[in-house]
Design a protein around this motif. Structure first.
Motif, mmCIF file in Angstrom:
data_model
loop_
_atom_site.group_PDB
_atom_site.id
_atom_site.type_symbol
_atom_site.label_atom_id
_atom_site.label_comp_id
_atom_site.label_asym_id
_atom_site.label_seq_id
_atom_site.Cartn_x
_atom_site.Cartn_y
_atom_site.Cartn_z
ATOM 1 N N MET A 165 97.021 24.528 91.886
ATOM 2 C CA MET A 165 97.229 25.135 90.994
ATOM 3 C C MET A 165 98.848 23.282 90.523
ATOM 4 O O MET A 165 98.932 23.972 89.471
ATOM 5 C CB MET A 165 98.434 26.385 91.927
ATOM 6 N N ILE A 166 99.014 23.412 91.262
ATOM 7 C CA ILE A 166 99.735 22.229 91.772
ATOM 8 C C ILE A 166 99.580 20.901 90.582
ATOM 9 O O ILE A 166 100.114 21.234 89.573
ATOM 10 C CB ILE A 166 100.396 21.363 93.215
ATOM 11 N N PRO A 167 98.200 20.798 91.128
ATOM 12 C CA PRO A 167 97.443 19.615 90.080
ATOM 13 C C PRO A 167 97.560 19.960 88.477
ATOM 14 O O PRO A 167 97.730 19.608 87.143
ATOM 15 C CB PRO A 167 96.513 19.556 90.371
ATOM 16 N N LEU A 168 97.274 21.553 88.462
ATOM 17 C CA LEU A 168 97.209 21.539 86.951
ATOM 18 C C LEU A 168 98.719 21.769 86.410
ATOM 19 O O LEU A 168 98.799 21.404 85.358
ATOM 20 C CB LEU A 168 96.785 22.893 86.750
ATOM 21 N N LEU A 169 99.491 22.391 86.838
ATOM 22 C CA LEU A 169 100.792 21.778 85.904
ATOM 23 C C LEU A 169 101.626 20.699 86.426
ATOM 24 O O LEU A 169 102.259 20.423 84.670
ATOM 25 C CB LEU A 169 101.658 23.130 87.057
ATOM 26 N N VAL A 170 100.928 20.205 86.925
ATOM 27 C CA VAL A 170 101.459 18.507 86.776
ATOM 28 C C VAL A 170 100.658 17.617 85.412
ATOM 29 O O VAL A 170 100.998 16.964 84.362
ATOM 30 C CB VAL A 170 100.995 17.291 88.428
ATOM 31 N N LEU A 171 99.416 18.454 85.576
ATOM 32 C CA LEU A 171 99.254 17.980 84.300
ATOM 33 C C LEU A 171 99.175 18.380 83.404
ATOM 34 O O LEU A 171 99.192 17.281 82.322
ATOM 35 C CB LEU A 171 97.426 18.101 84.417
ATOM 36 N N ALA A 172 100.310 20.048 83.043
ATOM 37 C CA ALA A 172 100.362 19.993 82.120
ATOM 38 C C ALA A 172 102.165 18.962 81.337
ATOM 39 O O ALA A 172 102.014 18.999 80.199
ATOM 40 C CB ALA A 172 100.576 21.245 81.976
ATOM 41 N N THR A 173 102.529 18.683 82.245
ATOM 42 C CA THR A 173 103.484 18.453 82.374
ATOM 43 C C THR A 173 103.424 17.018 81.737
ATOM 44 O O THR A 173 104.428 16.676 81.381
ATOM 45 C CB THR A 173 104.826 18.687 84.107
ATOM 46 N N PHE A 174 102.874 16.460 82.749
ATOM 47 C CA PHE A 174 102.420 15.036 81.718
ATOM 48 C C PHE A 174 102.114 14.799 80.685
ATOM 49 O O PHE A 174 102.277 14.162 79.266
ATOM 50 C CB PHE A 174 101.330 14.019 83.442
ATOM 51 N N VAL A 175 100.998 15.982 79.972
ATOM 52 C CA VAL A 175 100.860 15.595 78.570
ATOM 53 C C VAL A 175 102.353 16.294 77.383
ATOM 54 O O VAL A 175 102.445 15.371 76.352
ATOM 55 C CB VAL A 175 99.195 17.442 78.566
ATOM 56 N N VAL A 176 103.584 16.724 78.420
ATOM 57 C CA VAL A 176 103.900 17.551 77.945
ATOM 58 C C VAL A 176 105.126 16.238 77.329
ATOM 59 O O VAL A 176 106.317 16.049 76.602
ATOM 60 C CB VAL A 176 104.519 19.021 77.541
ATOM 61 N N ILE A 177 105.469 16.269 78.429
ATOM 62 C CA ILE A 177 106.036 14.780 78.692
ATOM 63 C C ILE A 177 106.322 13.394 77.582
ATOM 64 O O ILE A 177 107.189 12.789 77.050
ATOM 65 C CB ILE A 177 106.727 14.591 80.018
ATOM 66 N N LEU A 178 104.511 13.089 78.130
ATOM 67 C CA LEU A 178 104.084 11.702 76.690
ATOM 68 C C LEU A 178 104.664 11.424 75.608
ATOM 69 O O LEU A 178 104.517 11.158 75.042
ATOM 70 C CB LEU A 178 102.672 12.230 77.241
ATOM 71 N N ASN A 179 104.476 13.049 74.974
ATOM 72 C CA ASN A 179 104.980 13.218 73.333
ATOM 73 C C ASN A 179 106.682 13.218 73.692
ATOM 74 O O ASN A 179 106.508 12.894 72.371
ATOM 75 C CB ASN A 179 104.735 14.637 73.341
ATOM 76 N N GLU A 180 107.407 12.995 74.338
ATOM 77 C CA GLU A 180 108.287 12.214 74.306
ATOM 78 C C GLU A 180 108.802 10.952 73.259
ATOM 79 O O GLU A 180 109.584 11.364 72.609
ATOM 80 C CB GLU A 180 109.977 12.536 75.430
ATOM 81 N N THR A 181 107.706 10.235 73.570
ATOM 82 C CA THR A 181 107.856 9.044 73.442
ATOM 83 C C THR A 181 106.754 8.341 72.286
ATOM 84 O O THR A 181 106.466 7.184 71.884
ATOM 85 C CB THR A 181 108.362 7.938 74.659
ATOM 86 N N ILE A 182 105.624 9.217 72.314
ATOM 87 C CA ILE A 182 104.818 9.192 72.141
ATOM 88 C C ILE A 182 105.340 8.498 70.398
ATOM 89 O O ILE A 182 103.931 8.391 69.354
ATOM 90 C CB ILE A 182 103.950 10.697 71.671
ATOM 91 N N MET A 183 105.873 9.097 69.689
ATOM 92 C CA MET A 183 106.149 8.676 68.349
ATOM 93 C C MET A 183 106.767 7.281 67.985
ATOM 94 O O MET A 183 107.553 7.004 66.882
ATOM 95 C CB MET A 183 107.581 9.399 67.198
ATOM 96 N N ILE A 184 107.365 7.060 69.093
ATOM 97 C CA ILE A 184 108.269 5.209 68.853
ATOM 98 C C ILE A 184 107.151 4.248 67.939
ATOM 99 O O ILE A 184 108.019 3.618 66.893
ATOM 100 C CB ILE A 184 108.841 4.671 70.470
ATOM 101 N N ASN A 185 106.071 3.786 68.473
ATOM 102 C CA ASN A 185 105.569 3.183 67.470
ATOM 103 C C ASN A 185 105.020 3.847 65.921
ATOM 104 O O ASN A 185 104.626 2.974 65.614
ATOM 105 C CB ASN A 185 103.933 2.811 68.618
ATOM 106 N N ALA A 186 104.356 5.104 65.859
ATOM 107 C CA ALA A 186 104.253 5.382 64.640
ATOM 108 C C ALA A 186 105.542 5.667 63.675
ATOM 109 O O ALA A 186 105.465 5.727 62.541
ATOM 110 C CB ALA A 186 103.939 7.300 64.722
ATOM 111 N N ILE A 187 106.801 5.384 63.786
ATOM 112 C CA ILE A 187 107.703 5.193 62.714
ATOM 113 C C ILE A 187 107.075 4.264 61.384
ATOM 114 O O ILE A 187 107.518 4.513 60.711
ATOM 115 C CB ILE A 187 109.181 5.168 63.406
ATOM 116 N N PRO A 188 106.805 3.111 61.956
ATOM 117 C CA PRO A 188 106.541 2.449 60.923
ATOM 118 C C PRO A 188 105.350 3.262 60.031
ATOM 119 O O PRO A 188 105.891 3.471 58.731
ATOM 120 C CB PRO A 188 106.069 0.670 61.197
#
Length: 463
Positions: free
Chosen positions: A1-24
């Motif tokens: 159960m915990i690995p699934l929650l960790v994986l889900a959290t990793f994917v959702v938090i990754l999106n916080e900074t994923i737009m930085i390079n896309a701005i141009p």
């Protein structure tokens, strides 16, 4: 159960900074200015700061599966909408929906972990959680840089959507409910003051970047005033037993010390994450992809060390990790104060790797000791406070380094120094501020106990 929650959290938090390079790319594709495009990251952070304080109440009221479904459902909806967004306004709304899901996911992971994992194994499991919470934001720019080499900005969401959908499906198959939901009414004045206060504070801090400092200061002041109203309201509600965010967690000394240490360490981390790409791209002429690849070893080292740090914590306690980690943070930031226009890349890579490894040695024990110091009935509230302060610390760290760098560069430029040397001087001073701040990490590290108080194992509050 915990690995699934960790994986889900990793994917959702990754999106916080994923737009930085896309701005141009976004500026061209959607015909918007850089200031407008920055809102895609600012709005994400704002939503997190506004929603997280409410999650303590929400997680106590609903089942684990319901909270997971809400978090991932919102995230999937936001991701799908972002990928199809025809105009900027729709993309911004999609980012806000994504952030609302992320805001529920982080405290859900922490709360579930503290309830189901035995004390003797918490360090090891928390090491994996550190991987999700700390490495994901660091990896966001690298991942987006690689994806943007292959196609348009829409590909960022097209890649994430099926992965998130698969994780959601797996989670709903495996996830069991932990603990019993408690019915409680929601206090709407608390909701409004929390959202406006924390959201306003983060927005005001973000306005320091290239905005009017007086206006930014006024917004920060208003945010702090609303947070003060929120705190007073919670103290009143605690007497009736119905606070939105239970501040009795702060009576536990270890938890409060851990909060201070984590906040300052997060400010140092986010400050360096902002300054280093600016230095590498604006002064050394590297592409976003090359920048991402240069900082990737540090991010990977931090992630891979998380589980090992957790096992060491279970065996030897926190001090053997946190004190050297705190010293390492200060040494690496002190090293960055010496950057020049010709510093070898291997030195930059080494300093960044030292910072990330030191943060890995610090975060896992601090999270585990802090949350382990509160009773189990307060886990959801403690997780919410921890996650809220992470957002505020990230915003404060970013605002501080950008303001210091800009002000110093302006002063030096007025003396007739070239643009690049003025910017370099500003960056050095910003790193000096980070290094001075990190001394507080060493001091608080010395105040932490070696083992969790394990209050959560006993009945009652103990205070």
């Amino acid at each position: 159960m915990i690995p699934l929650l960790v994986l889900a959290t990793f994917v959702v938090i990754l999106n916080e900074t994923i737009m930085i390079n896309a701005i141009p790319r976004l500026m061209t594709a959607l015909n918007i200015t850089e200031q407008t495009a920055q809102w895609l990251s600012t709005a994400f952070m704002l939503t997190m700061a506004a929603v997280i304080p409410i999650t303590g109440w929400f997680l106590q009221r609903v089942t684990t599966r319901a909270a997971y479904t809400t978090a991932m459902g919102l995230f999937l909806l936001g991701t799908a909408l972002a990928g199809l967004a025809p105009v900027f306004e729709v993309l911004l709304a999609a980012r806000i929906i994504q952030a609302a899901g992320t805001a529920v996911m982080m405290p859900l992971l922490m709360t579930t972990l503290m309830r189901v994992v035995p004390v003797s194994e918490r360090g090891r499991v928390m090491g994996n959680v550190t991987l999700a919470i700390s490495v994901a934001p660091a990896m966001g720019p690298t991942v987006s840089g690689l994806i943007l080499q292959l196609g348009s900005w829409r590909l960022l969401f097209a890649v994430v959507l099926p992965i998130a959908a698969l994780i959601t499906w797996g989670g709903l198959r495996q996830l069991k409910n932990v603990g019993e939901p408690e019915f409680s009414t929601i206090d709407w004045p608390s909701v409004v003051t929390a959202a406006a206060g924390f959201g306003g504070l983060v927005y005001g801090l973000s306005r320091f970047q290239g905005g009017d400092i007086r206006v930014a200061g006024a917004i920060v002041g208003a945010g702090l005033a609303l947070i003060a109203v929120f705190v007073v309201r919670q103290i009143v509600l605690q007497r009736r037993g119905t606070p939105l965010l239970d501040l009795r967690t702060l009576r536990h000394r270890t938890f409060t010390v851990a909060l201070i240490l984590m906040s300052v360490a997060f400010m140092a981390m986010l400050g360096s994450m902002i300054l280093l790409p600016l230095y590498l791209q604006n002064l050394r002429g590297l592409s976003p992809l090359d920048t991402g690849l240069l900082v990737m070893p540090g991010g990977l080292a931090m992630g891979l060390l998380g589980p090992a740090v957790g096992r060491l914590f279970d065996r030897y306690g926190g001090r053997v990790l946190v004190v050297p980690g705190a010293v390492g943070i200060t040494l690496s930031l002190a090293g960055f104060t010496q950057v020049t226009l010709a510093m070898p890349y291997w030195q930059l890579l080494g300093l960044h790797a030292l910072l990330m490894v030191s943060l890995a040695a610090t975060f896992t024990p601090v999270f585990t000791l802090g949350l382990g110091a509160v009773p189990s009935s307060l886990y959801s509230h403690a997780s919410s406070i921890l996650s809220t302060l992470q957002q505020v610390a990230a915003a404060f760290g970013t605002a501080l380094v950008i303001t210091v760098m800009g002000a110093r560069a302006e002063t030096v430029r007025a003396q007739g120094v070239t643009e690049s040397l003025a910017l370099l001087d500003g960056m050095r001073l910003a790193f000096v501020i980070g290094a001075v701040l990190s001394v507080a990490v060493i001091i608080t590290a010395l105040l932490l106990p070696n083992r969790a108080d394990n209050v959560g194992e006993h009945a009652g509050f103990g205070h």
